[in-house]
Design a protein around this motif. Structure first.
Motif, PDB file in Angstrom:
ATOM      1  N   UNK A 148      47.280 -56.042  92.088  1.00  0.00           N
ATOM      2  CA  UNK A 148      46.087 -55.233  91.867  1.00  0.00           C
ATOM      3  C   UNK A 148      46.210 -53.947  92.673  1.00  0.00           C
ATOM      4  N   UNK A 149      46.308 -52.831  91.995  1.00  0.00           N
ATOM      5  CA  UNK A 149      46.429 -51.560  92.712  1.00  0.00           C
ATOM      6  C   UNK A 149      45.184 -51.257  93.543  1.00  0.00           C
ATOM      7  N   UNK A 150      44.015 -51.649  93.015  1.00  0.00           N
ATOM      8  CA  UNK A 150      42.764 -51.315  93.696  1.00  0.00           C
ATOM      9  C   UNK A 150      42.631 -52.023  95.038  1.00  0.00           C
ATOM     10  N   UNK A 151      43.109 -53.253  95.133  1.00  0.00           N
ATOM     11  CA  UNK A 151      43.050 -53.974  96.410  1.00  0.00           C
ATOM     12  C   UNK A 151      43.739 -53.157  97.492  1.00  0.00           C
ATOM     13  N   UNK A 152      44.885 -52.619  97.167  1.00  0.00           N
ATOM     14  CA  UNK A 152      45.641 -51.849  98.161  1.00  0.00           C
ATOM     15  C   UNK A 152      45.040 -50.472  98.397  1.00  0.00           C
ATOM     16  N   UNK A 153      44.544 -49.864  97.339  1.00  0.00           N
ATOM     17  CA  UNK A 153      43.885 -48.559  97.497  1.00  0.00           C
ATOM     18  C   UNK A 153      42.673 -48.681  98.418  1.00  0.00           C
ATOM     19  N   UNK A 154      41.876 -49.743  98.238  1.00  0.00           N
ATOM     20  CA  UNK A 154      40.685 -49.939  99.073  1.00  0.00           C
ATOM     21  C   UNK A 154      41.052 -50.168 100.531  1.00  0.00           C
ATOM     22  N   UNK A 155      42.232 -50.726 100.777  1.00  0.00           N
ATOM     23  CA  UNK A 155      42.682 -50.994 102.144  1.00  0.00           C
ATOM     24  C   UNK A 155      43.439 -49.799 102.732  1.00  0.00           C
ATOM     25  N   UNK A 156      43.654 -48.786 101.910  1.00  0.00           N
ATOM     26  CA  UNK A 156      44.420 -47.637 102.381  1.00  0.00           C
ATOM     27  C   UNK A 156      45.886 -47.937 102.569  1.00  0.00           C
ATOM     28  N   UNK A 157      46.380 -48.910 101.820  1.00  0.00           N
ATOM     29  CA  UNK A 157      47.783 -49.315 101.922  1.00  0.00           C
ATOM     30  C   UNK A 157      48.534 -48.921 100.652  1.00  0.00           C
ATOM     31  N   UNK A 158      49.810 -48.611 100.770  1.00  0.00           N
ATOM     32  CA  UNK A 158      50.605 -48.376  99.565  1.00  0.00           C
ATOM     33  C   UNK A 158      50.799 -49.684  98.807  1.00  0.00           C
ATOM     34  N   UNK A 159      50.870 -49.598  97.492  1.00  0.00           N
ATOM     35  CA  UNK A 159      51.137 -50.792  96.699  1.00  0.00           C
ATOM     36  C   UNK A 159      52.553 -51.279  97.011  1.00  0.00           C
ATOM     37  N   UNK A 160      52.718 -52.555  97.344  1.00  0.00           N
ATOM     38  CA  UNK A 160      54.052 -53.059  97.699  1.00  0.00           C
ATOM     39  C   UNK A 160      55.078 -52.816  96.594  1.00  0.00           C
ATOM     40  N   UNK A 161      56.297 -52.563  97.013  1.00  0.00           N
ATOM     41  CA  UNK A 161      57.388 -52.336  96.065  1.00  0.00           C
ATOM     42  C   UNK A 161      58.242 -53.582  95.874  1.00  0.00           C
ATOM     43  N   UNK A 162      58.053 -54.593  96.745  1.00  0.00           N
ATOM     44  CA  UNK A 162      58.812 -55.826  96.585  1.00  0.00           C
ATOM     45  C   UNK A 162      58.101 -56.962  97.327  1.00  0.00           C
ATOM     46  N   UNK A 163      58.682 -58.142  97.235  1.00  0.00           N
ATOM     47  CA  UNK A 163      58.084 -59.331  97.828  1.00  0.00           C
ATOM     48  C   UNK A 163      57.929 -59.208  99.338  1.00  0.00           C
ATOM     49  N   UNK A 164      58.912 -58.626 100.002  1.00  0.00           N
ATOM     50  CA  UNK A 164      58.850 -58.510 101.458  1.00  0.00           C
ATOM     51  C   UNK A 164      57.664 -57.648 101.898  1.00  0.00           C
ATOM     52  N   UNK A 165      57.459 -56.523 101.205  1.00  0.00           N
ATOM     53  CA  UNK A 165      56.317 -55.670 101.533  1.00  0.00           C
ATOM     54  C   UNK A 165      55.002 -56.384 101.199  1.00  0.00           C
ATOM     55  N   UNK A 208      45.403 -50.832  82.552  1.00  0.00           N
ATOM     56  CA  UNK A 208      46.564 -50.014  82.211  1.00  0.00           C
ATOM     57  C   UNK A 208      47.688 -50.238  83.216  1.00  0.00           C
ATOM     58  N   UNK A 209      48.857 -50.591  82.690  1.00  0.00           N
ATOM     59  CA  UNK A 209      50.027 -50.796  83.551  1.00  0.00           C
ATOM     60  C   UNK A 209      50.383 -49.509  84.274  1.00  0.00           C
ATOM     61  N   UNK A 210      50.657 -49.632  85.577  1.00  0.00           N
ATOM     62  CA  UNK A 210      51.022 -48.471  86.374  1.00  0.00           C
ATOM     63  C   UNK A 210      49.838 -47.736  86.964  1.00  0.00           C
ATOM     64  N   UNK A 211      48.662 -47.985  86.411  1.00  0.00           N
ATOM     65  CA  UNK A 211      47.436 -47.352  86.917  1.00  0.00           C
ATOM     66  C   UNK A 211      46.541 -48.374  87.597  1.00  0.00           C
ATOM     67  N   UNK A 212      46.194 -49.415  86.844  1.00  0.00           N
ATOM     68  CA  UNK A 212      45.323 -50.461  87.381  1.00  0.00           C
ATOM     69  C   UNK A 212      46.111 -51.585  88.040  1.00  0.00           C
ATOM     70  N   UNK A 213      47.299 -51.787  87.585  1.00  0.00           N
ATOM     71  CA  UNK A 213      48.110 -52.878  88.143  1.00  0.00           C
ATOM     72  C   UNK A 213      49.580 -52.490  88.130  1.00  0.00           C
ATOM     73  N   UNK A 214      50.331 -53.189  88.971  1.00  0.00           N
ATOM     74  CA  UNK A 214      51.765 -52.963  89.108  1.00  0.00           C
ATOM     75  C   UNK A 214      52.499 -54.251  88.799  1.00  0.00           C
ATOM     76  N   UNK A 215      53.624 -54.146  88.134  1.00  0.00           N
ATOM     77  CA  UNK A 215      54.426 -55.323  87.820  1.00  0.00           C
ATOM     78  C   UNK A 215      55.815 -55.159  88.408  1.00  0.00           C
ATOM     79  N   UNK A 216      56.303 -56.202  89.068  1.00  0.00           N
ATOM     80  CA  UNK A 216      57.605 -56.153  89.741  1.00  0.00           C
ATOM     81  C   UNK A 216      58.495 -57.280  89.218  1.00  0.00           C
TER      82      UNK A 216
END
Length: 407
Positions: A145-162, A274-282
């Motif tokens: 969920x991109x919004x969860x990270x946006x609300x926390x002021x965090x970048x959306x993770x790029x992988x499992x470790x992040x 919308x993929x890439x806007x509302x959510x990210x898929x890895x």
């Protein structure tokens, strides 16, 4: 979809019907996204002149398959039924209960158009073809969920470790780090996704293709079980049952992420996300981008009715046709089983999958590598592991013994 297009496809294999023939089709596609996708199959079959009688069975494949098998072996077969690619229907084929589709496959050049070839090989027993593949589903995706990270002021993770590193702040904000449904196959899927993501492709192939038990018991897979233990902690508080309920926690920004197959796309799509806007898929959890060639195929039980058998073959040809492949897979979130079709309307996540498929970074699914008995034992172990405080080292040792029992 125009009837004229369907006519051209069907005439290549079997004659069009003089009147509609009803076929009951059983499957386990009951979520919002799945229902929208299967409706495309029904619409196309009805438009071709026959009649799709829907036999949806709720509860997923684990619930549906025993019912389907019982009906077929008990003398109450349906016209067509869904199974996953692999060995799930092998005993039914060997018992002579499934219709031979080799003539349909040859008339429609399935060997030339179905990609990768392993999909058709999974349908082949003693040189004869018994199923029609309809899609490629890879279960190894992390949905965020991109919004969860946006609300926390965090970048959306790029992988499992992040993703794991961000989990404490997600939890502090009152959000669930990892959504996970309570059905047994979901925890097993999450573990399977971690295998290649954490251990790497070479280690995965050594274990699952070459059956190297030294690698299975070695340090690469010890890391996988440690990652599973971390995920078990992140999923605490995920009090939902079905996979799509867990997906909905991500869609509604109650959870940061979910490990789930690409069929989750259908749920995001139905929700208007919308993929890439509302959510990210890895894919590959962002660590090792690959897809496994799992997915779905339709088998056709013998009915001893020439009229219905002709309709079964018409449906088999239709499922692989270009128009149906586009309409169905765009709704399902899966990849098509043929590479000669126009998917310009695909979203960002499907395009990621198509790029990986085109690059050849693919592996066979677990259904194609291990017997149903080994898979069931491994699934039972994962259920026990995720529901307890079993040490990862203990689970690792038990898992290796299960694999050895299947050699």
């Amino acid at each position: 979809m125009r009837v004229s297009k369907l006519t051209a496809v069907l005439c290549a294999s079997v004659a069009m019907p003089a009147m509609a023939t009803e076929l009951e089709v059983t499957h386990w596609w009951t979520s919002g996204g799945e229902a929208a996708a299967v409706a495309e199959l029904a619409k196309a079959f009805d438009a071709s002149g026959d009649k799709w009688v829907d036999g949806a069975i709720a509860g997923g494949g684990g619930t549906a398959r025993p019912i389907m098998i019982s009906r077929i072996t008990g003398g109450d077969p349906m016209g067509a039924t869904q199974f996953n690619h692999g060995q799930q229907a092998l005993e039914l084929v060997e018992a002579g209960l499934m219709l031979d589709l080799t003539d349909v496959a040859e008339a429609n050049n399935w060997k030339e158009i179905i990609n990768p070839p392993s999909l058709l090989e999974a349908c082949t027993v003693d040189g004869r073809i018994y199923c029609a593949p309809v899609n490629i589903h890879s279960p190894e995706w992390l949905w965020l969920s991109n919004k969860v990270y946006e609300d926390l002021g965090l970048p959306v993770p790029k992988d499992w470790n992040e993703f794991v590193a961000s989990a404490p702040k997600v939890r502090e904000a009152g959000k669930l780090p990892l959504a996970l449904g309570d059905q047994p196959w979901q925890s097993n899927l999450a573990f399977g996704a971690m295998q290649i993501a954490v251990a790497g492709l070479d280690a995965w192939k050594a274990v699952n293709v070459d059956k190297n038990m030294d690698v299975a018991a070695g340090p690469e897979y010890a890391k996988v079980f440690q990652a599973a233990a971390e995920a078990r902690e992140l999923a605490k508080g995920s009090n939902v049952q079905d996979w799509n309920q867990a997906t909905n926690l991500v869609i509604t920004d109650q959870a940061a992420g979910q490990i789930m197959g690409d069929w989750a796309q259908g749920e995001f799509q139905v929700a208007g996300k919308v993929a890439g806007t509302d959510y990210t898929c890895l894919p590959g959890l962002g660590l090792n981008e690959y897809i496994s060639t799992g997915g779905d195929a339709f088998y056709f039980p013998k009915l001893n009715d020439p009229e219905k058998e002709a309709a079964q073959k018409r449906l088999a040809a239709l499922l692989v046709s270009p128009e149906v492949q586009v309409a169905f897979n765009l709704k399902k979130g899966s990849l098509p089983i043929r590479g000669d079709i126009d998917l310009s309307a695909a979203n960002d996540c499907m395009k990621k999958g198509l790029k990986i498929l085109a690059g050849g970074n693919i592996v066979p699914s677990g259904d194609m590598n291990w017997s149903p008995d080994v898979q069931k034992q491994a699934e039972d172990l994962m259920v026990e592991f995720w529901k307890s405080d079993m040490a990862p080292e203990v689970a690792h040792q038990k898992w290796v013994e299960i694999l050895k029992s299947g050699l």
